[in-house]
Design a protein around this motif. Structure first.
Motif, PDB file in Angstrom:
ATOM      1  N   LEU A   2       6.276  -5.224  12.263  1.00  0.00           N
ATOM      2  CA  LEU A   2       5.687  -4.205  10.924  1.00  0.00           C
ATOM      3  C   LEU A   2       4.351  -3.795  11.088  1.00  0.00           C
ATOM      4  CD1 LEU A   2       7.093  -5.481   7.072  1.00  0.00           C
ATOM      5  CD2 LEU A   2       4.802  -4.600   7.412  1.00  0.00           C
ATOM      6  N   ARG A   3       4.434  -2.037  10.568  1.00  0.00           N
ATOM      7  CA  ARG A   3       3.368  -1.702  10.558  1.00  0.00           C
ATOM      8  C   ARG A   3       3.150  -1.031   9.973  1.00  0.00           C
ATOM      9  NH1 ARG A   3       4.201   3.497  10.797  1.00  0.00           N
ATOM     10  NH2 ARG A   3       4.622   3.820  12.926  1.00  0.00           N
ATOM     11  N   SER A   4       1.702  -0.263   8.881  1.00  0.00           N
ATOM     12  CA  SER A   4       1.693   0.676   7.853  1.00  0.00           C
ATOM     13  C   SER A   4       0.377   0.584   8.108  1.00  0.00           C
ATOM     14  CB  SER A   4       1.539  -0.163   6.934  1.00  0.00           C
ATOM     15  OG  SER A   4       0.560  -1.086   6.444  1.00  0.00           O
ATOM     16  N   MET A   5       0.154   2.386   7.611  1.00  0.00           N
ATOM     17  CA  MET A   5      -1.208   2.821   7.755  1.00  0.00           C
ATOM     18  C   MET A   5      -0.805   3.636   6.690  1.00  0.00           C
ATOM     19  SD  MET A   5      -2.991   5.843   9.835  1.00  0.00           S
ATOM     20  CE  MET A   5      -1.316   6.984   9.566  1.00  0.00           C
ATOM     21  N   CYS A   6      -2.264   3.528   5.613  1.00  0.00           N
ATOM     22  CA  CYS A   6      -2.543   4.221   4.337  1.00  0.00           C
ATOM     23  C   CYS A   6      -4.100   4.700   4.751  1.00  0.00           C
ATOM     24  CB  CYS A   6      -2.727   3.374   3.295  1.00  0.00           C
ATOM     25  SG  CYS A   6      -0.631   2.948   2.789  1.00  0.00           S
ATOM     26  N   ILE A   7      -3.660   6.138   3.924  1.00  0.00           N
ATOM     27  CA  ILE A   7      -4.765   6.749   4.378  1.00  0.00           C
ATOM     28  C   ILE A   7      -5.590   7.504   2.847  1.00  0.00           C
ATOM     29  CG2 ILE A   7      -6.525   8.976   5.275  1.00  0.00           C
ATOM     30  CD1 ILE A   7      -4.854   9.236   7.740  1.00  0.00           C
ATOM     31  N   ASN A   8      -7.270   7.595   2.449  1.00  0.00           N
ATOM     32  CA  ASN A   8      -7.233   7.611   0.924  1.00  0.00           C
ATOM     33  C   ASN A   8      -7.866   8.444   1.337  1.00  0.00           C
ATOM     34  OD1 ASN A   8      -8.014   8.451  -1.735  1.00  0.00           O
ATOM     35  ND2 ASN A   8      -8.734   6.347  -1.758  1.00  0.00           N
ATOM     36  N   LYS A  46       0.682   0.320  -2.989  1.00  0.00           N
ATOM     37  CA  LYS A  46       1.627  -0.797  -3.682  1.00  0.00           C
ATOM     38  C   LYS A  46       2.744  -0.733  -2.918  1.00  0.00           C
ATOM     39  CE  LYS A  46       3.822   2.569  -7.133  1.00  0.00           C
ATOM     40  NZ  LYS A  46       3.488   2.945  -8.812  1.00  0.00           N
ATOM     41  N   PHE A  47       2.888   0.482  -2.469  1.00  0.00           N
ATOM     42  CA  PHE A  47       4.609   0.350  -2.034  1.00  0.00           C
ATOM     43  C   PHE A  47       4.347  -0.349  -0.724  1.00  0.00           C
ATOM     44  CE2 PHE A  47       3.857   4.150  -3.902  1.00  0.00           C
ATOM     45  CZ  PHE A  47       5.739   4.827  -4.119  1.00  0.00           C
ATOM     46  N   VAL A  48       3.204  -0.550   0.175  1.00  0.00           N
ATOM     47  CA  VAL A  48       3.236  -1.289   1.563  1.00  0.00           C
ATOM     48  C   VAL A  48       2.905  -2.989   0.410  1.00  0.00           C
ATOM     49  CG1 VAL A  48       1.577  -2.018   2.938  1.00  0.00           C
ATOM     50  CG2 VAL A  48       1.852   0.148   2.356  1.00  0.00           C
ATOM     51  N   ASN A  49       2.735  -2.944  -0.325  1.00  0.00           N
ATOM     52  CA  ASN A  49       2.751  -4.570  -1.038  1.00  0.00           C
ATOM     53  C   ASN A  49       3.289  -4.645  -1.312  1.00  0.00           C
ATOM     54  OD1 ASN A  49       0.136  -4.282  -0.770  1.00  0.00           O
ATOM     55  ND2 ASN A  49      -0.511  -3.960  -2.995  1.00  0.00           N
TER      56      ASN A  49
END
Length: 324
Positions: A93-99, A44-47
């Motif tokens: 602009l890039r993002s990485m999310c790990i669950n 949700k932060f990335v969104n």
């Protein structure tokens, strides 16, 4: 820190009765925190950041996602999601999310300006587990804000109230090395906490405020026309990328998830893209103090032996720590 587009999924909640038979209060509390953390996602932060950016500029998907879209996750449990974009003033602009399993969540979100602009680098590195949250949120200065007063006044003087707003909600997280500190600004949020929902709410509010502040700076900045200043910006960004690619603290987590070779590609091609394109200097060119007798790089994250237990800037953004 961390292009595939695997989806996130919250772990199912166990039945309530499983917490109430033969389990200590401390263990019940730990498991309750784990369940709450498992249902929490940094996506949700990335969104939010993507939506806000798209309101101001035209974002174009970067080709980097295609290059790294097939990286396998070896443990079969963690999920990796990478996104990357470009814009008129934004190089990447890039993002990485790990669950991950055990309620682990990781977010590494950054925005690197094009070298024609001396904008700070927006940086959000968040790690969450059932036991601890480790947080860094900052507008990383492209140029030194301790000795370069002009750069401080241009970007940070007006932002000091923003930093003070969250100083009590998200207090200083304890010792931090002087090597890391030189890449931080006076408004950096460096914090650790074990609480969950209330602190995560405060963190989300801080992220939104800091990102909107960065977007305002982006709107206002003008392109640099002096070639020597553009080169200075380019080298400053390359130095930052070189440090992060070599010393990023998330390296060990990545190695466990995707292996050594994929980790190297992810760090240099995606997370810190530009380290092989913006300059030819090596890590030891910038940081010769890390050179071992055999010519290799000392793998320690800190060799200077100096750390800062408390925030080393005052409310005016003046550095009050002892010299590096």
């Amino acid at each position: 820190m961390f292009s595939s587009s695997l989806s996130f999924s919250a772990a199912p909640k166990p039945p309530i009765w499983s917490f109430n038979h033969g389990i200590s209060w401390r263990e019940r509390k730990r498991r309750s925190a784990a369940i709450e953390a498992a249902g929490f996602s940094y996506q949700k932060f990335v969104n939010f950041a993507l939506d806000e950016t798209k309101r101001r500029v035209h974002l174009v998907p970067s080709s980097l996602q295609e290059k790294l879209g097939s990286i396998p996750v070896t443990d079969g449990k963690a999920e990796l999601k990478l996104q990357s974009f470009e814009a008129p003033k934004i190089r990447l602009l890039r993002s990485m999310c790990i669950n991950g399993n055990e309620a682990m969540q990781v977010m590494d979100f950054a925005v690197f300006p094009k070298v024609e602009y001396d904008l700070p680098i927006f940086c959000a590195n968040f790690f969450t587990s059932s036991a601890m949250n480790i947080i860094v949120l900052d507008l990383n200065p492209l140029h030194d804000v301790i000795s370069n007063r002009e750069y401080f006044e241009k970007y940070y003087e007006r932002l000091m109230p923003l930093g003070l707003k969250y100083e009590q909600l998200l207090p200083w997280g304890g010792k931090i090395t002087s090597e890391s500190l030189r890449f931080f600004s006076p408004i950096v949020i460096w914090t650790k906490f074990s609480e969950t929902q209330a602190k995560h709410n405060a963190l989300f509010a801080a992220f939104k405020d800091y990102y909107e502040a960065w977007l305002e700076l982006m709107d206002q900045v003008s392109m640099e026309m002096d070639a020597s200043r553009v080169m200075c910006n380019c080298e400053a960004q390359h130095r930052y990328l070189t440090w992060r690619a070599e010393k990023d603290p998330g390296r060990q987590i990545l190695k466990k998830l995707i292996g050594k070779d994929h980790t190297k590609d992810l760090l240099r091609i995606f997370l810190f893209n530009g380290v092989d394109e913006l300059g030819s200097k090596t890590f030891l060119d910038y940081f010769p103090e890390y050179k071992l007798e055999d010519g290799t790089v000392n793998d320690k994250r800190s060799i200077m032996g100096k750390s800062f237990e408390n925030r080393p800037w005052n409310s005016k953004g003046e550095f009050i720590g002892t010299n590096f």
